[in-house]
Design a protein around this motif. Sequence first.
Motif, PDB file in Angstrom:
ATOM      1  N   LEU A  42       0.829  -1.204   0.000  1.00 12.40           N
ATOM      2  CA  LEU A  42       0.000   0.000   0.000  1.00 12.40           C
ATOM      3  C   LEU A  42       0.863   1.254   0.000  1.00 12.40           C
ATOM      4  O   LEU A  42       0.588   2.218  -0.722  1.00 12.40           O
ATOM      5  N   LEU A  43       1.934   1.229   0.789  1.00  8.23           N
ATOM      6  CA  LEU A  43       2.819   2.386   0.852  1.00  8.23           C
ATOM      7  C   LEU A  43       3.502   2.633  -0.494  1.00  8.23           C
ATOM      8  O   LEU A  43       3.704   3.789  -0.892  1.00  8.23           O
ATOM      9  N   ALA A  44       3.828   1.572  -1.192  1.00 10.71           N
ATOM     10  CA  ALA A  44       4.522   1.703  -2.476  1.00 10.71           C
ATOM     11  C   ALA A  44       3.587   2.086  -3.617  1.00 10.71           C
ATOM     12  O   ALA A  44       4.049   2.458  -4.699  1.00 10.71           O
ATOM     13  N   SER A  45       2.279   2.010  -3.384  1.00 10.79           N
ATOM     14  CA  SER A  45       1.304   2.289  -4.437  1.00 10.79           C
ATOM     15  C   SER A  45       0.847   3.744  -4.376  1.00 10.79           C
ATOM     16  O   SER A  45       1.212   4.494  -3.470  1.00 10.79           O
ATOM     17  N   ASP A  46       0.020   4.123  -5.346  1.00 14.16           N
ATOM     18  CA  ASP A  46      -0.595   5.452  -5.327  1.00 14.16           C
ATOM     19  C   ASP A  46      -2.105   5.345  -5.135  1.00 14.16           C
ATOM     20  O   ASP A  46      -2.866   6.227  -5.538  1.00 14.16           O
ATOM     21  N   VAL A  47      -2.557   4.239  -4.514  1.00 14.34           N
ATOM     22  CA  VAL A  47      -3.982   4.018  -4.275  1.00 14.34           C
ATOM     23  C   VAL A  47      -4.531   5.096  -3.346  1.00 14.34           C
ATOM     24  O   VAL A  47      -3.895   5.467  -2.361  1.00 14.34           O
ATOM     25  N   ALA A  48      -5.717   5.590  -3.659  1.00 12.03           N
ATOM     26  CA  ALA A  48      -6.373   6.609  -2.833  1.00 12.03           C
ATOM     27  C   ALA A  48      -7.760   6.126  -2.437  1.00 12.03           C
ATOM     28  O   ALA A  48      -8.390   5.330  -3.143  1.00 12.03           O
ATOM     29  N   ALA A  49      -8.238   6.582  -1.289  1.00  9.84           N
ATOM     30  CA  ALA A  49      -9.581   6.256  -0.813  1.00  9.84           C
ATOM     31  C   ALA A  49      -9.950   7.257   0.275  1.00  9.84           C
ATOM     32  O   ALA A  49      -9.096   7.970   0.802  1.00  9.84           O
ATOM     33  N   GLU A  50     -11.238   7.300   0.601  1.00  8.14           N
ATOM     34  CA  GLU A  50     -11.678   8.223   1.651  1.00  8.14           C
ATOM     35  C   GLU A  50     -11.239   7.741   3.023  1.00  8.14           C
ATOM     36  O   GLU A  50     -10.866   8.533   3.879  1.00  8.14           O
ATOM     37  N   TRP A  51     -11.276   6.408   3.240  1.00  9.66           N
ATOM     38  CA  TRP A  51     -10.935   5.835   4.535  1.00  9.66           C
ATOM     39  C   TRP A  51      -9.817   4.802   4.387  1.00  9.66           C
ATOM     40  O   TRP A  51      -9.816   4.008   3.441  1.00  9.66           O
ATOM     41  N   LEU A  52      -8.902   4.825   5.336  1.00 11.49           N
ATOM     42  CA  LEU A  52      -7.961   3.724   5.554  1.00 11.49           C
ATOM     43  C   LEU A  52      -8.420   2.996   6.808  1.00 11.49           C
ATOM     44  O   LEU A  52      -8.592   3.618   7.862  1.00 11.49           O
ATOM     45  N   VAL A  53      -8.644   1.695   6.706  1.00 15.90           N
ATOM     46  CA  VAL A  53      -9.081   0.889   7.850  1.00 15.90           C
ATOM     47  C   VAL A  53      -7.962  -0.090   8.179  1.00 15.90           C
ATOM     48  O   VAL A  53      -7.557  -0.897   7.322  1.00 15.90           O
ATOM     49  N   VAL A  54      -7.451  -0.046   9.408  1.00 16.27           N
ATOM     50  CA  VAL A  54      -6.300  -0.856   9.817  1.00 16.27           C
ATOM     51  C   VAL A  54      -6.722  -1.811  10.925  1.00 16.27           C
ATOM     52  O   VAL A  54      -7.124  -1.375  12.008  1.00 16.27           O
ATOM     53  N   ASP A  55      -6.650  -3.098  10.649  1.00 15.58           N
ATOM     54  CA  ASP A  55      -6.981  -4.102  11.665  1.00 15.58           C
ATOM     55  C   ASP A  55      -5.722  -4.486  12.432  1.00 15.58           C
ATOM     56  O   ASP A  55      -4.651  -4.651  11.836  1.00 15.58           O
ATOM     57  N   GLU A  56      -5.830  -4.641  13.757  1.00 16.01           N
ATOM     58  CA  GLU A  56      -4.694  -4.937  14.634  1.00 16.01           C
ATOM     59  C   GLU A  56      -3.549  -3.967  14.373  1.00 16.01           C
ATOM     60  O   GLU A  56      -2.406  -4.343  14.068  1.00 16.01           O
ATOM     61  N   ALA A  57      -3.859  -2.676  14.502  1.00 17.17           N
ATOM     62  CA  ALA A  57      -2.912  -1.616  14.154  1.00 17.17           C
ATOM     63  C   ALA A  57      -1.645  -1.650  15.004  1.00 17.17           C
ATOM     64  O   ALA A  57      -0.572  -1.240  14.550  1.00 17.17           O
ATOM     65  N   ALA A  58      -1.735  -2.135  16.243  1.00 18.40           N
ATOM     66  CA  ALA A  58      -0.564  -2.143  17.125  1.00 18.40           C
ATOM     67  C   ALA A  58       0.526  -3.072  16.623  1.00 18.40           C
ATOM     68  O   ALA A  58       1.673  -2.962  17.047  1.00 18.40           O
TER      69      ALA A  58
END
Length: 666
Positions: free
Chosen positions: A246-262
């Motif tokens: 995801l970091l290497a891409s240029d994908v865009a969206a309104e929300w980023l949802v992160v599961d088990e963020a810790a």
Amino acid sequence: MDELLAQAARMAQVGIRRLLVISGEAAWCEAQAMAFRHAADAEVLWVGPRTVAPPFCFPAKLTTLLGREFQHAIFDARDGFDASAFAALAGTLCAGSWLLLLVPEWRHWRQQTDADSVRWSDTAEAIRTPQFVDHLCRTLSASPQTLVWRQGQPLAQQPTIPRQEWRRANGQPEREQQAILQALANTTAKVCVVTAERGRGKSALAGMHIQRLAGDAIVTAPSRASAEVMATFAGERFRFMAPDALLASDVAAEWLVVDEAAAIPSPLLKKLMARFPHTLLTTTVQGYEGTGRGFLLKFCADFPQRQAFTLAQPIRWAAGCPLESVVNDALIFHDEAFTQRPEGELTLLPVEQAAWQSQPALPSALYQLLSGAHYRTSPLDLRRMMDAPGQHFLAALSASGPAGALWMVDEGGLTPALSQAVWAGFRRPRGNLVAQSLAAHGGSPLAATLVGRRISRIAVHPLRQREGIGQRLVAQAWDSATGCDYLSVSFGYTEELWRFWQRCGFMLVRMGTQREASSGCYAAMALRPLTEAGAALMQREYARLCREWHWLQHWIDEKVPIPAMADAILTDDDWWDLAGFAFAHRPLLAVLGNLNRLVGQVTQPLPALRGRLNGEEEAELCARLAIHGRKALLLRLRDEAGQAMRAVDSERTNQLMEQIRQLQFF
């Protein structure tokens, strides 16, 4: 067995799960477990170190079953107790389940060695674990709904506690979930955080949020498998990308949802969050995968305008489930350490492992404070704290509980021969993190012969920080480290953390060249000497770091206040260092400066070595030179280093080669 299964049906009606401990001789325990398995209509998952008829899983592989649900399970702990696997197994069981725990004979259990201890005790052989066994036995005996069946005794039936009928979740939002979904739909906050214990439905909630969004969302998580529940509830709108992709891409969206963020390194997570208008983070606040409490305290503190939510009501079982309660008590999955400020003056005192017997509330409170302050604390840390040799603890105690805690580990004291073998890369004995690193990556083959005490963890209650408590604890640790040559610390490098350790009197002696997966930071090591030998080691390693920094800084994407000292002279120590790379197993980046000095003195092409020293990636280098794989490339690099050494001084090189090869025979 019929009565146990009849009870299971009643347990399902009220939404609970229970633990049955079977204690006795190995054959007797196995016979009872097999009888239960035979009597049960449903499949009974067996988790243990030896294969039995399916369904079966080794403890180390249990994470592959997370997200699945089982009716009953058997956990074989007769030879060793994998606490993380035990807790994870409990999390897979549905309402109406029995978890059978097979353990040694009750009276002799504490004298028996625990095979699992080899993973966390830093010992070559398994050790006895009396503190943990006694703690576990006390917890199991005190649990009103846990059955303990001991060989030669009847299985006593505890009276049934009256409970209300339980309504199983139907896939629609529960009341808590509905309230959070409504808040998320109307939020203006850039960052929203949902925390919960396991089984509370936070992943389902995130999936429901994605399904209801007017805009689009991208999901990321430590692994695709860990987001399966979210995918189920998000349906066709579920779009997953791994964090690095995801970091290497240029994908865009309104929300980023992160599961088990810790579980995602914080620098990576911050970079991802900066690209999206809104972010929803979910994380577990306690349990076998580590705590999210430290995540809330450290990472989320950088977002003061965040909106935080908590899910408290279980979804997959009823509140007050006896199995969840006894697992939480046994493995100290509690978060009470941060609920109120420890008031009053502080007393600094040592806490020994024997305190688990004499006053267990004190080390338990220290463990809660230490685990809550760190992202990734697991039951392995509890086992280590209780029974591993060479552990030391300091507490900053107030009248209402600990305000600070320090955990230290003894290291070093290796024989000269073993230390030299570690330096050459021929040996890697268990433990001794800093002591071995100083030998394996530093400039002194005898570094690991010195005795060190490493500060493993330090924590100060969030409501008592900025009072100098951490510095007081470190000062006390230094005063009390009799018989040691130095104090050491290994930490994920940040400017703030380094300023703290500098104030505590430490000097930087090593910087790693790879960001750690757990912290997203480069590993740094620092020393504070206690003896003349310790001071000499510290000064030598600091001077070496400064001398290497001219080249090393190009491999590290971090500004570190180390003065770079460029020189082209190869000393006697440098030749010995080069021989360790060319003719043994020293890593390239441990001798980076000396390799650069060496190739600067020869005219040979050395295409692999020069390419790698100039920063060419391994894959590109292999492709350009038709080398098949990293191992083959490393052999080529070592061979070219030997060629360059012979071109400068052939006789000296051959002598060093023979001396280096003798180090593996000791």
